[in-house]
Design a protein around this motif. Structure first.
Motif, mmCIF file in Angstrom:
data_model
loop_
_atom_site.group_PDB
_atom_site.id
_atom_site.type_symbol
_atom_site.label_atom_id
_atom_site.label_comp_id
_atom_site.label_asym_id
_atom_site.label_seq_id
_atom_site.Cartn_x
_atom_site.Cartn_y
_atom_site.Cartn_z
ATOM 1 N N THR A 150 0.871 -1.173 0.000
ATOM 2 C CA THR A 150 0.000 0.000 0.000
ATOM 3 C C THR A 150 0.905 1.219 0.000
ATOM 4 N N TYR A 151 0.553 2.204 -0.816
ATOM 5 C CA TYR A 151 1.311 3.446 -0.752
ATOM 6 C C TYR A 151 0.375 4.639 -0.829
ATOM 7 N N THR A 152 0.786 5.684 -0.135
ATOM 8 C CA THR A 152 0.017 6.922 -0.090
ATOM 9 C C THR A 152 0.873 8.047 -0.645
ATOM 10 N N GLY A 180 13.515 -9.815 -3.826
ATOM 11 C CA GLY A 180 13.490 -8.932 -4.982
ATOM 12 C C GLY A 180 14.052 -7.566 -4.620
ATOM 13 N N ALA A 181 14.071 -6.671 -5.581
ATOM 14 C CA ALA A 181 14.561 -5.307 -5.337
ATOM 15 C C ALA A 181 13.618 -4.609 -4.364
ATOM 16 N N PRO A 182 14.156 -4.065 -3.275
ATOM 17 C CA PRO A 182 13.286 -3.407 -2.289
ATOM 18 C C PRO A 182 12.735 -2.080 -2.824
ATOM 19 N N ILE A 183 11.555 -1.748 -2.366
ATOM 20 C CA ILE A 183 10.906 -0.482 -2.700
ATOM 21 C C ILE A 183 11.122 0.448 -1.517
ATOM 22 N N ASP A 184 11.673 1.632 -1.772
ATOM 23 C CA ASP A 184 11.894 2.585 -0.686
ATOM 24 C C ASP A 184 10.566 2.988 -0.057
ATOM 25 N N ALA A 213 5.359 4.129 1.289
ATOM 26 C CA ALA A 213 4.941 2.748 1.035
ATOM 27 C C ALA A 213 5.018 1.940 2.318
ATOM 28 N N PHE A 214 4.056 1.031 2.479
ATOM 29 C CA PHE A 214 4.127 0.116 3.608
ATOM 30 C C PHE A 214 3.499 -1.205 3.202
ATOM 31 N N GLY A 215 3.919 -2.235 3.884
ATOM 32 C CA GLY A 215 3.511 -3.588 3.528
ATOM 33 C C GLY A 215 4.737 -4.364 3.100
ATOM 34 N N ASP A 216 4.580 -5.167 2.060
ATOM 35 C CA ASP A 216 5.677 -5.998 1.554
ATOM 36 C C ASP A 216 6.557 -5.159 0.627
ATOM 37 N N THR A 217 7.430 -4.349 1.202
ATOM 38 C CA THR A 217 8.283 -3.476 0.388
ATOM 39 C C THR A 217 9.471 -4.218 -0.216
#
Length: 139
Positions: free
Chosen positions: A38-40, A90-94, A68-72
């Motif tokens: 989820t991202y805001t 996988g590649a992490p999402i900031d 972003a929060f959750g499975d980043t």
């Protein structure tokens, strides 16, 4: 000058099926995986019109914050034929990303215009820049 605050929320659910390769000791098995993110976004857009020698010029800018929060970091569980399971990340999402942008729209004549836009996303680990130019002719 126009000011417009904005807010956005997005939810992403990725559900992938597992599979097993054939072919001996190096055959890979990948288990089913589900990740949820989820991202805001919160931000402010601004624009103003300027008249230059009778021609309209529109200036715009924006600034925002993406969280972003959750499975980043996406993860899959794998194993080689008969072997111990291991994880592949996988590649992490900031989690936190700053967003900025600016644009110019210039009406050259009644039928033609030129637009130039730039945007940037940056965080502690990455930066993405994007630009575009557009010439329009109405006939």
């Amino acid at each position: 000058m126009e000011l417009m605050p904005y807010a956005d929320i997005n939810y992403i659910n990725l559900d992938t099926d597992g599979y097993t390769e054939s072919g001996g000791a190096a055959a890979l098995t990948v288990e089913d995986a589900t990740s949820e993110l989820t991202y805001t976004t919160l931000g402010l857009r601004a624009s103003t019109n300027v008249d230059i020698q009778g021609k309209a010029l529109r200036l715009s800018a924006m600034a925002g914050w993406w969280h972003a929060f959750g499975d980043t970091t996406p993860v899959t569980t794998n194993s080689l034929s008969g072997g111990t399971a291991f994880q592949v990340d996988g590649a992490p999402i900031d989690e936190d990303v700053a967003l900025v942008g600016a644009g110019i729209d210039f009406k050259l004549t009644e039928d033609t215009s030129l637009s130039i836009d730039y945007s940037c996303q940056f965080s502690a680990n990455a930066m993405q820049n994007e630009g575009s130019a557009r010439f329009s002719y109405k006939f």
